[in-house]
Design a protein around this motif. Structure first.
Motif, PDB file in Angstrom:
ATOM      1  N   LEU A 270       2.379  19.423  19.241  1.00  0.00           N
ATOM      2  CA  LEU A 270       1.061  19.261  18.630  1.00  0.00           C
ATOM      3  C   LEU A 270       0.460  17.918  19.045  1.00  0.00           C
ATOM      4  CD1 LEU A 270       1.948  20.550  15.050  1.00  0.00           C
ATOM      5  CD2 LEU A 270       0.825  21.812  16.893  1.00  0.00           C
ATOM      6  N   ALA A 271      -0.824  17.783  18.871  1.00  0.00           N
ATOM      7  CA  ALA A 271      -1.507  16.542  19.225  1.00  0.00           C
ATOM      8  C   ALA A 271      -0.936  15.375  18.425  1.00  0.00           C
ATOM      9  CB  ALA A 271      -3.000  16.667  18.964  1.00  0.00           C
ATOM     10  N   HIS A 272      -0.796  14.234  19.091  1.00  0.00           N
ATOM     11  CA  HIS A 272      -0.289  13.026  18.433  1.00  0.00           C
ATOM     12  C   HIS A 272      -1.310  12.532  17.418  1.00  0.00           C
ATOM     13  CE1 HIS A 272       1.864   9.269  17.947  1.00  0.00           C
ATOM     14  NE2 HIS A 272       0.719   8.645  18.054  1.00  0.00           N
ATOM     15  N   ARG A 273      -0.827  12.220  16.218  1.00  0.00           N
ATOM     16  CA  ARG A 273      -1.691  11.644  15.181  1.00  0.00           C
ATOM     17  C   ARG A 273      -1.208  10.240  14.888  1.00  0.00           C
ATOM     18  NH1 ARG A 273      -1.431  15.778  10.574  1.00  0.00           N
ATOM     19  NH2 ARG A 273      -2.012  13.950   9.377  1.00  0.00           N
ATOM     20  N   LEU A 274      -2.136   9.330  14.807  1.00  0.00           N
ATOM     21  CA  LEU A 274      -1.796   7.952  14.488  1.00  0.00           C
ATOM     22  C   LEU A 274      -1.210   7.876  13.085  1.00  0.00           C
ATOM     23  CD1 LEU A 274      -4.952   6.177  15.910  1.00  0.00           C
ATOM     24  CD2 LEU A 274      -2.711   6.366  16.982  1.00  0.00           C
ATOM     25  N   ILE A 275      -0.300   6.930  12.895  1.00  0.00           N
ATOM     26  CA  ILE A 275       0.411   6.843  11.610  1.00  0.00           C
ATOM     27  C   ILE A 275      -0.550   6.578  10.451  1.00  0.00           C
ATOM     28  CG2 ILE A 275       1.026   4.388  11.689  1.00  0.00           C
ATOM     29  CD1 ILE A 275       3.279   7.330  10.583  1.00  0.00           C
ATOM     30  N   GLY A 276      -1.602   5.819  10.681  1.00  0.00           N
ATOM     31  CA  GLY A 276      -2.598   5.584   9.634  1.00  0.00           C
ATOM     32  C   GLY A 276      -3.265   6.879   9.190  1.00  0.00           C
ATOM     33  N   SER A 277      -3.512   7.750  10.151  1.00  0.00           N
ATOM     34  CA  SER A 277      -4.112   9.045   9.844  1.00  0.00           C
ATOM     35  C   SER A 277      -3.150   9.905   9.029  1.00  0.00           C
ATOM     36  CB  SER A 277      -4.475   9.763  11.149  1.00  0.00           C
ATOM     37  OG  SER A 277      -4.931  11.063  10.894  1.00  0.00           O
ATOM     38  N   VAL A 278      -1.882   9.896   9.407  1.00  0.00           N
ATOM     39  CA  VAL A 278      -0.872  10.668   8.675  1.00  0.00           C
ATOM     40  C   VAL A 278      -0.772  10.148   7.243  1.00  0.00           C
ATOM     41  CG1 VAL A 278       1.566  11.305   8.547  1.00  0.00           C
ATOM     42  CG2 VAL A 278       0.425  11.201  10.784  1.00  0.00           C
ATOM     43  N   LEU A 279      -0.697   8.842   7.081  1.00  0.00           N
ATOM     44  CA  LEU A 279      -0.571   8.246   5.744  1.00  0.00           C
ATOM     45  C   LEU A 279      -1.792   8.559   4.879  1.00  0.00           C
ATOM     46  CD1 LEU A 279       0.972   4.871   6.877  1.00  0.00           C
ATOM     47  CD2 LEU A 279       2.091   6.541   5.380  1.00  0.00           C
TER      48      LEU A 279
ATOM     49  N   MET B  81      -2.345   6.533   1.365  1.00  0.00           N
ATOM     50  CA  MET B  81      -3.242   5.372   1.501  1.00  0.00           C
ATOM     51  C   MET B  81      -4.684   5.824   1.347  1.00  0.00           C
ATOM     52  SD  MET B  81      -1.630   3.266   4.748  1.00  0.00           S
ATOM     53  CE  MET B  81      -2.758   1.878   4.543  1.00  0.00           C
ATOM     54  N   THR B  82      -5.518   4.905   0.864  1.00  0.00           N
ATOM     55  CA  THR B  82      -6.958   5.157   0.813  1.00  0.00           C
ATOM     56  C   THR B  82      -7.570   4.731   2.142  1.00  0.00           C
ATOM     57  OG1 THR B  82      -7.531   2.947   0.014  1.00  0.00           O
ATOM     58  CG2 THR B  82      -6.991   4.619  -1.670  1.00  0.00           C
ATOM     59  N   ILE B  83      -8.780   5.165   2.387  1.00  0.00           N
ATOM     60  CA  ILE B  83      -9.458   4.769   3.624  1.00  0.00           C
ATOM     61  C   ILE B  83      -9.688   3.255   3.652  1.00  0.00           C
ATOM     62  CG2 ILE B  83     -11.831   5.151   2.834  1.00  0.00           C
ATOM     63  CD1 ILE B  83     -10.400   5.980   6.315  1.00  0.00           C
ATOM     64  N   GLU B  84      -9.936   2.673   2.498  1.00  0.00           N
ATOM     65  CA  GLU B  84     -10.127   1.224   2.424  1.00  0.00           C
ATOM     66  C   GLU B  84      -8.848   0.484   2.821  1.00  0.00           C
ATOM     67  OE1 GLU B  84     -13.125   3.250   0.015  1.00  0.00           O
ATOM     68  OE2 GLU B  84     -10.940   3.348  -0.126  1.00  0.00           O
ATOM     69  N   GLN B  85      -7.716   1.009   2.400  1.00  0.00           N
ATOM     70  CA  GLN B  85      -6.433   0.391   2.766  1.00  0.00           C
ATOM     71  C   GLN B  85      -6.170   0.522   4.264  1.00  0.00           C
ATOM     72  OE1 GLN B  85      -4.067   2.646  -0.008  1.00  0.00           O
ATOM     73  NE2 GLN B  85      -3.862   0.895  -1.408  1.00  0.00           N
ATOM     74  N   VAL B  86      -6.480   1.680   4.824  1.00  0.00           N
ATOM     75  CA  VAL B  86      -6.316   1.888   6.268  1.00  0.00           C
ATOM     76  C   VAL B  86      -7.176   0.880   7.027  1.00  0.00           C
ATOM     77  CG1 VAL B  86      -6.725   3.482   8.189  1.00  0.00           C
ATOM     78  CG2 VAL B  86      -5.694   4.327   6.060  1.00  0.00           C
ATOM     79  N   ILE B  87      -8.414   0.712   6.604  1.00  0.00           N
ATOM     80  CA  ILE B  87      -9.325  -0.225   7.262  1.00  0.00           C
ATOM     81  C   ILE B  87      -8.792  -1.648   7.154  1.00  0.00           C
ATOM     82  CG2 ILE B  87     -11.633  -1.255   7.120  1.00  0.00           C
ATOM     83  CD1 ILE B  87     -12.611   1.620   6.360  1.00  0.00           C
ATOM     84  N   GLU B  88      -8.255  -2.003   6.006  1.00  0.00           N
ATOM     85  CA  GLU B  88      -7.704  -3.358   5.829  1.00  0.00           C
ATOM     86  C   GLU B  88      -6.532  -3.612   6.782  1.00  0.00           C
ATOM     87  OE1 GLU B  88      -5.716  -6.180   2.400  1.00  0.00           O
ATOM     88  OE2 GLU B  88      -7.126  -4.626   1.784  1.00  0.00           O
TER      89      GLU B  88
ATOM     90  N   PHE C 291       0.825  -1.206   0.000  1.00  0.00           N
ATOM     91  CA  PHE C 291       0.000   0.000   0.000  1.00  0.00           C
ATOM     92  C   PHE C 291       0.862   1.260   0.000  1.00  0.00           C
ATOM     93  CE2 PHE C 291      -3.502  -2.439   2.467  1.00  0.00           C
ATOM     94  CZ  PHE C 291      -3.922  -3.048   1.300  1.00  0.00           C
ATOM     95  N   ILE C 292       2.029   1.183   0.634  1.00  0.00           N
ATOM     96  CA  ILE C 292       2.944   2.316   0.723  1.00  0.00           C
ATOM     97  C   ILE C 292       4.371   1.815   0.500  1.00  0.00           C
ATOM     98  CG2 ILE C 292       1.528   3.706   2.287  1.00  0.00           C
ATOM     99  CD1 ILE C 292       3.377   2.699   4.588  1.00  0.00           C
ATOM    100  N   THR C 293       5.246   2.749   0.198  1.00  0.00           N
ATOM    101  CA  THR C 293       6.664   2.417   0.093  1.00  0.00           C
ATOM    102  C   THR C 293       7.316   2.677   1.455  1.00  0.00           C
ATOM    103  OG1 THR C 293       7.329   4.663  -0.521  1.00  0.00           O
ATOM    104  CG2 THR C 293       6.697   3.161  -2.327  1.00  0.00           C
TER     105      THR C 293
END
Length: 72
Positions: free
Chosen positions: A40-49, A55-62, A19-21
């Protein structure tokens, strides 16, 4: 080595699935670290990606579904 040590993290799974390099993961991790250092507030890596368009939202969910299975 315990089972817990064998569990993969979000970025590793996303890269393994193609999904990512690794450079995109490194960029996102650096952004995450810089935000933390700036207070700043911590952001989860999936959110950053996702927000960077790596990444697409579908990929994050997977990837999250894989993590959920790992935690069982």
């Amino acid at each position: 080595m315990t089972l817990k040590q064998l569990k993969k993290r979000f970025g590793e799974i996303a890269a393994d699935k193609g999904f990512i390099t690794h450079s995109q993961l490194e960029e996102a991790l650096n952004m995450q670290k810089e935000n933390t250092l700036k207070g700043l507030a911590h952001r989860l890596i999936g959110s950053v990606l996702f927000r960077r368009g790596f990444m697409t939202i579908e990929q994050v969910i997977e990837v999250l579904s894989v993590l959920e299975v790992q935690s069982d």
